[in-house]
Design an enzyme around this catalytic site. Structure first.
Site, short mmCIF file in Angstrom:
data_model
loop_
_atom_site.label_atom_id
_atom_site.label_comp_id
_atom_site.label_asym_id
_atom_site.label_seq_id
_atom_site.Cartn_x
_atom_site.Cartn_y
_atom_site.Cartn_z
N HIS A 229 -10.00 1.93 12.87
CA HIS A 229 -10.41 0.60 12.42
C HIS A 229 -11.71 0.63 11.62
O HIS A 229 -11.76 0.08 10.52
CB HIS A 229 -10.42 -0.46 13.51
CG HIS A 229 -10.35 -1.81 12.86
ND1 HIS A 229 -9.20 -2.29 12.27
CD2 HIS A 229 -11.31 -2.71 12.57
CE1 HIS A 229 -9.46 -3.45 11.68
NE2 HIS A 229 -10.72 -3.72 11.85
N TYR A 233 -13.19 -0.47 7.44
CA TYR A 233 -14.45 -1.06 6.97
C TYR A 233 -15.25 -0.07 6.14
O TYR A 233 -16.06 -0.48 5.30
CB TYR A 233 -15.27 -1.61 8.15
CG TYR A 233 -14.54 -2.76 8.79
CD1 TYR A 233 -14.16 -3.87 8.03
CD2 TYR A 233 -14.15 -2.74 10.11
CE1 TYR A 233 -13.45 -4.91 8.57
CE2 TYR A 233 -13.44 -3.77 10.67
CZ TYR A 233 -13.08 -4.86 9.89
OH TYR A 233 -12.35 -5.89 10.43
N HIS A 380 -0.08 -6.63 4.98
CA HIS A 380 -1.50 -6.90 5.25
C HIS A 380 -2.39 -5.85 4.59
O HIS A 380 -3.35 -6.18 3.88
CB HIS A 380 -1.71 -6.93 6.78
CG HIS A 380 -3.14 -6.81 7.21
ND1 HIS A 380 -4.06 -7.81 7.01
CD2 HIS A 380 -3.82 -5.80 7.85
CE1 HIS A 380 -5.24 -7.43 7.50
NE2 HIS A 380 -5.11 -6.22 8.00
N PHE A 381 -2.04 -4.58 4.78
CA PHE A 381 -3.02 -3.61 4.24
C PHE A 381 -2.86 -3.37 2.74
O PHE A 381 -3.76 -2.82 2.12
CB PHE A 381 -3.11 -2.32 5.08
CG PHE A 381 -1.94 -1.41 5.12
CD1 PHE A 381 -1.57 -0.67 4.02
CD2 PHE A 381 -1.25 -1.22 6.31
CE1 PHE A 381 -0.52 0.21 4.08
CE2 PHE A 381 -0.19 -0.34 6.38
CZ PHE A 381 0.18 0.38 5.26
N HIS A 382 -1.74 -3.82 2.18
CA HIS A 382 -1.70 -3.75 0.71
C HIS A 382 -2.54 -4.87 0.10
O HIS A 382 -3.03 -4.73 -1.02
CB HIS A 382 -0.26 -3.77 0.20
CG HIS A 382 0.35 -2.40 0.26
ND1 HIS A 382 0.91 -1.88 1.40
CD2 HIS A 382 0.41 -1.41 -0.67
CE1 HIS A 382 1.31 -0.64 1.17
NE2 HIS A 382 1.02 -0.32 -0.08
N ARG A 445 8.44 -1.39 9.66
CA ARG A 445 7.69 -0.61 8.69
C ARG A 445 8.08 0.86 8.89
O ARG A 445 8.70 1.20 9.89
CB ARG A 445 6.18 -0.81 8.86
CG ARG A 445 5.64 -0.29 10.17
CD ARG A 445 4.15 -0.58 10.36
NE ARG A 445 3.30 0.27 9.55
CZ ARG A 445 2.04 0.63 9.87
NH1 ARG A 445 1.49 0.18 10.99
NH2 ARG A 445 1.32 1.39 9.08
N ARG A 446 7.72 1.69 7.96
CA ARG A 446 7.86 3.14 8.08
C ARG A 446 9.26 3.56 8.53
O ARG A 446 9.40 4.40 9.40
CB ARG A 446 6.89 3.66 9.13
CG ARG A 446 5.47 3.39 8.80
CD ARG A 446 4.58 3.89 9.88
NE ARG A 446 3.35 4.40 9.30
CZ ARG A 446 2.31 4.79 9.99
NH1 ARG A 446 2.34 4.75 11.29
NH2 ARG A 446 1.24 5.24 9.39
#
Ligand code: HAS
Length: 555
Positions: A229, A233, A380-382, A445-446
């Site tokens: 995590h 950041y 979300h992470f894209h 996913r994946r």
């Protein structure tokens, strides 16, 4: 004797030798973007059900290349290149020793990256970018990753030593804001990467070498997410450096508040590490109390992003009004929309509004049950790393690369960069939007389409997966455009001087309290929070380690 003008000149221009070091990192970052981006395109095509990979190449193989090269290599190299340039620009030229550390770090990382990449290409390490056990890779893959991390520590030590040197030479004064931000990011990185280093050295390497038969999967995932995590950041904070301290200069304004920027970075240091369990909310073996505690801490780490949103709005509004904007929103149209150095990061900021809301949904314990392991998370992470962060990095590349190569960012390239930003935002809205929606319907996913493509549910998902392929193809055009612009800025743009913009703090801002730079206080709170959030659950995990794994009967 050096005149004041010469001294100032040194500070506004990054020294050529430091520039070379920064550029070496940036080159690797864009090579990673080219290869990783191509694999991303192939993935979306496979998932649409309309394309089969040739020559026996596996889906998980390209997914691993995509994740490792874009998530770990592009980001880490660009960030180091950027941070080296920023420290050299704001705290002065690196000493020979500091620069040597930078080069040793660079080559250590690069040997590691090459070793790990070769193993993935040989299909000996198709374990995805999170390399979760019990998926097992060749030991060279893990050793390569360990070298990448050790390389960042060595390069990071050079930059931290520049900061220490600056503080010694300027007692009682707050350090240059950008250097301070780099040091917070490095402190966070070093503390969190200890977790993954322990996982790799004490669990995965001995296991992949056959020295032990079993691995404690829960412990390995816990160590990974202790790192994973704050890793996100570590990607975000350099983008925030650009937003807080560079964008105000590009738009002709000033930094709204130096103290607020420093406080927000310190809050990231405190709250970004003890929150890894929010990636493990569905895992048995960690009691609900500790998951709940880390969910609360996750919601605390939203606060510095809200401070950032406030600060950016203030910066934009003050500047827009100074340019004559009237009424509630009149200032908005005064901003320099035709300048790609501003436009690309701005679009990144806009994307961060839904992206951040999605993050809060993910973190909310019960809602996480719905989206966990679905392609919503990929959506979300894209939006976060692949849009907010990446568009900001592209925006920074438009002045950083020509500054370092002694060239200029021409009007034509600026126009192309605006088009690139629009293409990226458009492609990502389609791809990430489809991922979010079909994730809510439960699409995993994946997962290789061939393993689930025949089911009735999968038939319902197909239109969204085709939309992802369309979005992915548009994004690939975006990658070709950015690579073209970067190649121009490295080799072909006209020679000339390009400014490295660094904003000044507004004269209306309060004086920065030195307490914000008191590392003893902040590091003590940071370590106390980590110990509080992790000690008991990790002891419990080790106590219940499966027979035969490292940790078993340790207690
Ligand atoms: Fe996340 C999963 C929670 C932020 C990346 N995240 C991931 C994964 C990645 C990732 C890579 O709690 C997948 C890992 C994997 O492979 O399994 N995330 C959060 C939360 C935040 C958050 C609470 N994530 C990020 C950032 C990332 C990132 C940033 C990369 C850079 N995330 C999660 C959780 C999961 C997760 C769970 C696990 C899910 C699962 O079950 O697997 C927060 O930090 C977000 C706070 C952000 C805001 C937005 C503030 C808005 C700003 C913009 C202002 C705009 C302006 C422009 C000024 C509150 C600052 C104005 C202009 C106008 C025109 C309006």
């Amino acid at each position: 004797m050096t005149t004041i003008a010469e001294k100032t000149k040194d500070l506004v221009r990054v020294d050529k030798r430091d520039g070379k070091l920064a550029l070496a990192h940036i080159y690797v970052a864009f090579i990673a973007l080219a290869i990783g981006g191509l694999c991303g395109l192939l993935q979306t095509l496979v998932r649409s059900g309309t394309f089969t990979l040739p020559w026996g190449i596996g889906y998980y193989q390209i997914l691993t290349i995509h994740g490792v090269l874009l998530g770990l290599i592009l980001t880490t190299y660009f960030i180091f290149g950027f941070q080296i340039a920023v420290v050299s620009r704001t705290s002065g030229t690196l000493t020979d020793k500091q620069r040597l550390l930078g080069w040793i770090g660079f080559w250590t990382m690069t040997i590691g990256t090459t070793a790990s990449s070769i193993m993935i290409l040989l299909n000996e390490a198709s374990v995805l970018y999170t390399f979760y056990a019990p998926l097992q890779a060749h030991w060279i893959f893990y050793a390569g990753l360990a070298l990448v991390i050790v390389g960042t520590w060595i390069g990071g030590a050079g930059l931290i030593s520049k900061y220490v040197e600056w503080r010694k030479a300027n007692p009682g004064q707050p350090s240059p804001l950008l250097t301070f931000m780099v040091v917070v990011n490095l402190a966070m990185w070093i503390i969190c990467s200890l977790g993954v280093a322990v996982e790799v050295l004490f669990q995965l390497l001995p296991w992949s070498l056959g020295w032990v038969d079993k691995v404690d999967v829960l412990l390995s995932r816990t160590l990974f997410w202790y790192f994973g995590h704050p890793l996100v950041y570590f990607w975000l904070l350099p983008a925030y450096m650009v937003w807080y301290a560079i964008i105000p200069k590009i738009i002709g304004g000033k930094i709204f508040s130096d103290s607020l920027a420093r406080l927000s970075f310190m809050l990231f240091l405190l709250f970004s590490i003890p929150v890894g369990f929010h990636h493990q909310l569905t895992e048995p073996g960690i009691s609900s109390f500790w998951k709940f505690l880390q969910v609360v801490l996750t919601l605390m780490v939203v606060i510095p992003s809200l401070l950032t949103a406030f600060s950016m709005f203030a910066t934009f509004e003050i500047r827009g009004r100074a340019l004559g904007g009237k009424g509630v929103l009149g200032w908005f149209k005064e901003l320099p929309w035709g300048d790609a150095r501003f436009f690309a990061p701005f679009v990144g900021m806009v994307a961060f509004i839904p992206a951040g809301a999605g993050g809060i949904i993910n973190a909310s314990h019960q809602m996480n049950q719905l989206i966990h392991n679905t392609i919503w998370v990929t959506g979300h992470f894209h939006l976060t790393v692949a849009t907010t962060v990446l568009l900001t990095f592209f925006g920074a590349a438009y002045w950083l690369i020509p500054h370092l190569t002694g060239r200029v960012f021409t009007k034509q390239m600026n126009r192309l960069a605006i088009i690139q930003t629009i293409v990226w935002a458009f492609g990502m809205s389609i791809m990430s939007g489809a991922m979010h929606i079909v994730g809510l319907f439960g699409a995993p996913r994946r997962s290789d389409f061939s393993t689930y493509g025949g089911s009735a549910q999968a038939t319902e998902w197909i239109p969204y997966q085709i939309a992802q392929a369309v979005g992915g193809t548009i994004l690939f055009i975006g990658i070709v455009l950015i690579l073209y612009i970067v190649a121009n800025l490295i080799w072909f743009a006209p020679k000339g001087e390009t400014e490295f913009p660094v904003a000044e703090v507004s004269e209306h801002a309060e004086k920065t309290p030195m307490a914000l730079e008191n590392w003893k206080i902040w590091l003590t709170i940071c370590i106390a929070l980590i110990l509080f959030a992790y000690t008991v659950p990790v002891i419990e995990i080790i106590q219940n380690a499966p027979p035969g794994s490292i940790g078993y009967k340790l207690w």
